[in-house]
Design an enzyme around this catalytic site. Structure first.
Site, PDB file in Angstrom:
ATOM      1  N   ASP A  43      -5.275  -0.830  -0.159  1.00 37.29           N
ATOM      2  CA  ASP A  43      -5.038   0.184   0.858  1.00 37.29           C
ATOM      3  C   ASP A  43      -6.208   1.157   0.987  1.00 37.29           C
ATOM      4  OD1 ASP A  43      -2.504  -0.786   1.465  1.00 37.29           O
ATOM      5  OD2 ASP A  43      -1.544   0.437  -0.079  1.00 37.29           O
ATOM      6  N   HIS A  44      -6.325   1.745   2.175  1.00 40.74           N
ATOM      7  CA  HIS A  44      -7.358   2.725   2.492  1.00 40.74           C
ATOM      8  C   HIS A  44      -7.358   3.878   1.490  1.00 40.74           C
ATOM      9  CE1 HIS A  44      -8.779   6.248   5.067  1.00 40.74           C
ATOM     10  NE2 HIS A  44      -9.804   5.433   5.107  1.00 40.74           N
TER      11      HIS A  44
END
Length: 213
Positions: free
Chosen positions: A52-53
Protein backbone atom coordinates in the site's frame (compact mmCIF):
# COMPACT_ATOMS: atom_id res chain seq x y z
CA UNK A 1 17.15 -18.40 -13.96
CA UNK A 2 15.24 -15.21 -13.15
CA UNK A 3 16.21 -11.71 -12.08
CA UNK A 4 14.77 -10.39 -8.84
CA UNK A 5 14.91 -6.90 -7.32
CA UNK A 6 14.50 -6.37 -3.56
CA UNK A 7 13.37 -2.78 -2.94
CA UNK A 8 12.77 -1.01 0.37
CA UNK A 9 9.69 1.05 -0.50
CA UNK A 10 9.48 4.29 1.45
CA UNK A 11 6.29 5.66 2.99
CA UNK A 12 3.87 7.25 0.50
CA UNK A 13 5.45 5.77 -2.62
CA UNK A 14 3.26 3.90 -5.12
CA UNK A 15 4.07 0.27 -5.93
CA UNK A 16 4.14 1.07 -9.66
CA UNK A 17 6.20 3.04 -12.14
CA UNK A 18 3.63 5.73 -13.02
CA UNK A 19 0.90 7.65 -11.25
CA UNK A 20 -2.40 7.44 -13.10
CA UNK A 21 -5.97 8.17 -12.17
CA UNK A 22 -7.88 5.02 -11.17
CA UNK A 23 -9.56 3.47 -14.18
CA UNK A 24 -7.88 5.79 -16.68
CA UNK A 25 -4.41 4.61 -17.72
CA UNK A 26 -3.97 7.60 -20.07
CA UNK A 27 -4.58 10.35 -17.52
CA UNK A 28 -2.10 11.38 -14.80
CA UNK A 29 -3.37 11.85 -11.27
CA UNK A 30 -4.31 15.39 -10.24
CA UNK A 31 -1.55 15.45 -7.60
CA UNK A 32 1.38 13.33 -8.80
CA UNK A 33 2.86 11.06 -6.16
CA UNK A 34 6.25 9.40 -5.96
CA UNK A 35 6.51 6.08 -7.77
CA UNK A 36 9.12 3.38 -8.26
CA UNK A 37 10.49 5.41 -11.17
CA UNK A 38 11.79 7.97 -8.66
CA UNK A 39 14.14 5.34 -7.24
CA UNK A 40 15.11 2.75 -9.86
CA UNK A 41 15.15 1.87 -13.53
CA UNK A 42 13.90 -1.63 -14.23
CA UNK A 43 12.52 -2.05 -17.76
CA UNK A 44 10.80 -5.41 -18.16
CA UNK A 45 10.29 -5.89 -14.42
CA UNK A 46 6.90 -6.21 -12.73
CA UNK A 47 5.89 -5.96 -9.11
CA UNK A 48 5.24 -9.32 -7.42
CA UNK A 49 2.75 -8.54 -4.67
CA UNK A 50 1.80 -4.94 -4.06
CA UNK A 51 2.37 -2.80 -0.96
CA UNK A 52 0.00 0.00 0.00
CA UNK A 53 0.90 3.66 -0.59
CA UNK A 54 0.96 4.27 3.19
CA UNK A 55 2.97 1.13 4.03
CA UNK A 56 6.74 0.67 3.92
CA UNK A 57 9.24 -2.07 3.38
CA UNK A 58 10.01 -4.99 1.14
CA UNK A 59 8.71 -4.93 -2.42
CA UNK A 60 9.80 -7.60 -4.93
CA UNK A 61 10.05 -7.08 -8.69
CA UNK A 62 10.97 -9.69 -11.28
CA UNK A 63 11.33 -10.10 -15.04
CA UNK A 64 9.99 -13.67 -14.84
CA UNK A 65 6.20 -14.04 -15.08
CA UNK A 66 6.15 -17.47 -13.47
CA UNK A 67 8.17 -16.26 -10.49
CA UNK A 68 5.88 -13.23 -10.20
CA UNK A 69 2.84 -15.50 -9.90
CA UNK A 70 4.64 -17.79 -7.46
CA UNK A 71 5.35 -14.86 -5.14
CA UNK A 72 2.05 -13.00 -5.49
CA UNK A 73 -0.50 -15.82 -5.62
CA UNK A 74 -1.74 -16.81 -2.12
CA UNK A 75 -2.12 -20.45 -3.13
CA UNK A 76 1.67 -20.82 -2.95
CA UNK A 77 1.44 -19.83 0.73
CA UNK A 78 4.59 -17.75 1.00
CA UNK A 79 4.74 -16.26 4.49
CA UNK A 80 4.88 -12.46 4.58
CA UNK A 81 6.16 -10.89 7.80
CA UNK A 82 5.28 -7.37 8.94
CA UNK A 83 6.50 -5.13 11.73
CA UNK A 84 3.38 -3.36 12.97
CA UNK A 85 3.26 -0.38 15.32
CA UNK A 86 -0.17 -0.28 16.92
CA UNK A 87 -2.01 2.06 19.22
CA UNK A 88 -2.42 0.17 22.48
CA UNK A 89 -0.84 -2.98 23.88
CA UNK A 90 -1.90 -6.52 22.91
CA UNK A 91 -2.55 -8.96 25.73
CA UNK A 92 -2.36 -12.75 25.39
CA UNK A 93 -6.06 -13.05 24.52
CA UNK A 94 -5.75 -10.49 21.73
CA UNK A 95 -2.70 -12.21 20.26
CA UNK A 96 -4.58 -15.52 20.34
CA UNK A 97 -7.47 -13.95 18.41
CA UNK A 98 -5.11 -12.66 15.74
CA UNK A 99 -3.35 -16.02 15.49
CA UNK A 100 -6.55 -18.07 15.25
CA UNK A 101 -8.19 -15.92 12.57
CA UNK A 102 -10.23 -12.73 12.51
CA UNK A 103 -13.68 -12.42 10.96
CA UNK A 104 -13.52 -9.66 8.36
CA UNK A 105 -16.20 -8.46 5.96
CA UNK A 106 -14.71 -10.64 3.20
CA UNK A 107 -14.52 -13.72 5.42
CA UNK A 108 -12.32 -15.10 8.20
CA UNK A 109 -8.56 -14.84 7.90
CA UNK A 110 -6.28 -17.86 7.91
CA UNK A 111 -4.27 -18.59 11.07
CA UNK A 112 -1.38 -16.15 11.50
CA UNK A 113 1.86 -15.98 13.45
CA UNK A 114 1.84 -13.11 15.95
CA UNK A 115 4.20 -12.06 18.71
CA UNK A 116 4.97 -8.82 20.55
CA UNK A 117 8.40 -7.33 19.81
CA UNK A 118 10.38 -4.26 20.90
CA UNK A 119 10.79 -1.50 18.35
CA UNK A 120 13.11 -3.01 15.71
CA UNK A 121 16.74 -2.03 16.26
CA UNK A 122 18.12 0.50 13.80
CA UNK A 123 14.69 1.31 12.36
CA UNK A 124 14.75 4.36 10.12
CA UNK A 125 12.56 7.35 11.09
CA UNK A 126 9.40 7.85 9.08
CA UNK A 127 8.79 11.10 7.24
CA UNK A 128 6.38 12.46 8.36
CA UNK A 129 6.62 10.86 11.82
CA UNK A 130 3.80 8.81 13.30
CA UNK A 131 1.29 10.84 15.30
CA UNK A 132 1.08 9.54 18.82
CA UNK A 133 -1.34 10.32 21.67
CA UNK A 134 0.19 11.11 25.03
CA UNK A 135 -2.59 9.31 26.89
CA UNK A 136 -2.47 6.07 24.85
CA UNK A 137 0.63 3.82 24.74
CA UNK A 138 1.81 2.22 21.52
CA UNK A 139 3.59 -1.07 20.94
CA UNK A 140 5.01 -3.29 18.20
CA UNK A 141 3.86 -6.65 16.87
CA UNK A 142 5.43 -9.03 14.37
CA UNK A 143 2.63 -10.48 12.23
CA UNK A 144 3.12 -13.13 9.55
CA UNK A 145 0.34 -14.07 7.13
CA UNK A 146 -0.04 -16.21 4.01
CA UNK A 147 -2.81 -14.23 2.36
CA UNK A 148 -2.85 -11.09 0.24
CA UNK A 149 -6.13 -9.36 0.93
CA UNK A 150 -6.43 -5.61 0.55
CA UNK A 151 -5.09 -3.86 3.70
CA UNK A 152 -5.45 -7.12 5.59
CA UNK A 153 -3.05 -6.49 8.47
CA UNK A 154 -4.54 -3.07 9.16
CA UNK A 155 -8.04 -4.54 9.18
CA UNK A 156 -6.96 -7.37 11.49
CA UNK A 157 -5.50 -5.04 14.10
CA UNK A 158 -8.46 -2.66 13.85
CA UNK A 159 -10.82 -5.59 14.53
CA UNK A 160 -9.13 -6.16 17.91
CA UNK A 161 -9.09 -2.43 18.78
CA UNK A 162 -5.39 -1.94 18.03
CA UNK A 163 -5.29 0.60 15.18
CA UNK A 164 -2.16 0.34 13.03
CA UNK A 165 0.06 3.41 13.21
CA UNK A 166 2.92 2.16 11.04
CA UNK A 167 3.27 -0.91 8.85
CA UNK A 168 6.57 -2.27 7.52
CA UNK A 169 6.87 -5.47 5.50
CA UNK A 170 10.14 -7.07 6.52
CA UNK A 171 10.11 -10.47 4.81
CA UNK A 172 8.51 -12.38 1.91
CA UNK A 173 9.41 -16.07 1.83
CA UNK A 174 13.21 -16.30 2.00
CA UNK A 175 13.85 -12.61 1.15
CA UNK A 176 14.08 -9.77 3.66
CA UNK A 177 15.07 -6.12 4.09
CA UNK A 178 18.46 -6.72 5.67
CA UNK A 179 21.00 -4.13 4.51
CA UNK A 180 18.48 -1.97 2.61
CA UNK A 181 17.68 1.60 3.63
CA UNK A 182 14.45 3.23 2.35
CA UNK A 183 14.72 3.81 -1.40
CA UNK A 184 17.58 1.34 -1.85
CA UNK A 185 17.40 -1.88 -3.85
CA UNK A 186 19.42 -5.02 -4.50
CA UNK A 187 19.38 -7.27 -7.59
CA UNK A 188 19.61 -11.04 -7.37
CA UNK A 189 19.60 -13.96 -9.75
CA UNK A 190 17.36 -16.79 -8.53
CA UNK A 191 15.98 -20.05 -9.82
CA UNK A 192 12.59 -19.74 -11.47
CA UNK A 193 9.99 -22.06 -9.87
CA UNK A 194 9.48 -25.34 -11.68
CA UNK A 195 6.69 -25.07 -14.20
CA UNK A 196 4.06 -27.73 -13.78
CA UNK A 197 2.34 -29.03 -16.93
CA UNK A 198 -1.17 -27.72 -17.42
CA UNK A 199 -3.88 -30.25 -16.56
CA UNK A 200 -5.70 -31.89 -19.45
CA UNK A 201 -9.18 -30.61 -20.10
CA UNK A 202 -11.99 -32.89 -21.14
CA UNK A 203 -11.70 -36.53 -21.96
CA UNK A 204 -8.52 -37.82 -23.59
CA UNK A 205 -8.88 -38.80 -27.23
CA UNK A 206 -9.97 -42.40 -27.82
CA UNK A 207 -7.40 -44.45 -29.67
CA UNK A 208 -8.82 -46.76 -32.28
CA UNK A 209 -8.00 -50.40 -31.82
CA UNK A 210 -7.06 -51.90 -35.15
CA UNK A 211 -6.92 -55.62 -35.51
CA UNK A 212 -3.60 -57.01 -36.46
CA UNK A 213 -3.61 -58.59 -39.96
Amino acid sequence: MAALILFNKPFRVLSQFSDREPGNPESPALEPRQTLANFLRAPGFRVAGRLDHDSEGLLLLTDDGHLQQHIANPRHKLWKTYWVQVEGVADDATIARLENGIKLKDGPTLPARVRPIPEPAGLWPRDPPVRQRLTVPDSWLEISIREGRNRQVRRMTAAVNLPTLRLIRYRIGDWNLEGLEPGQHRRLTVHSPERKPAPLRGKPPVRSRRKQP
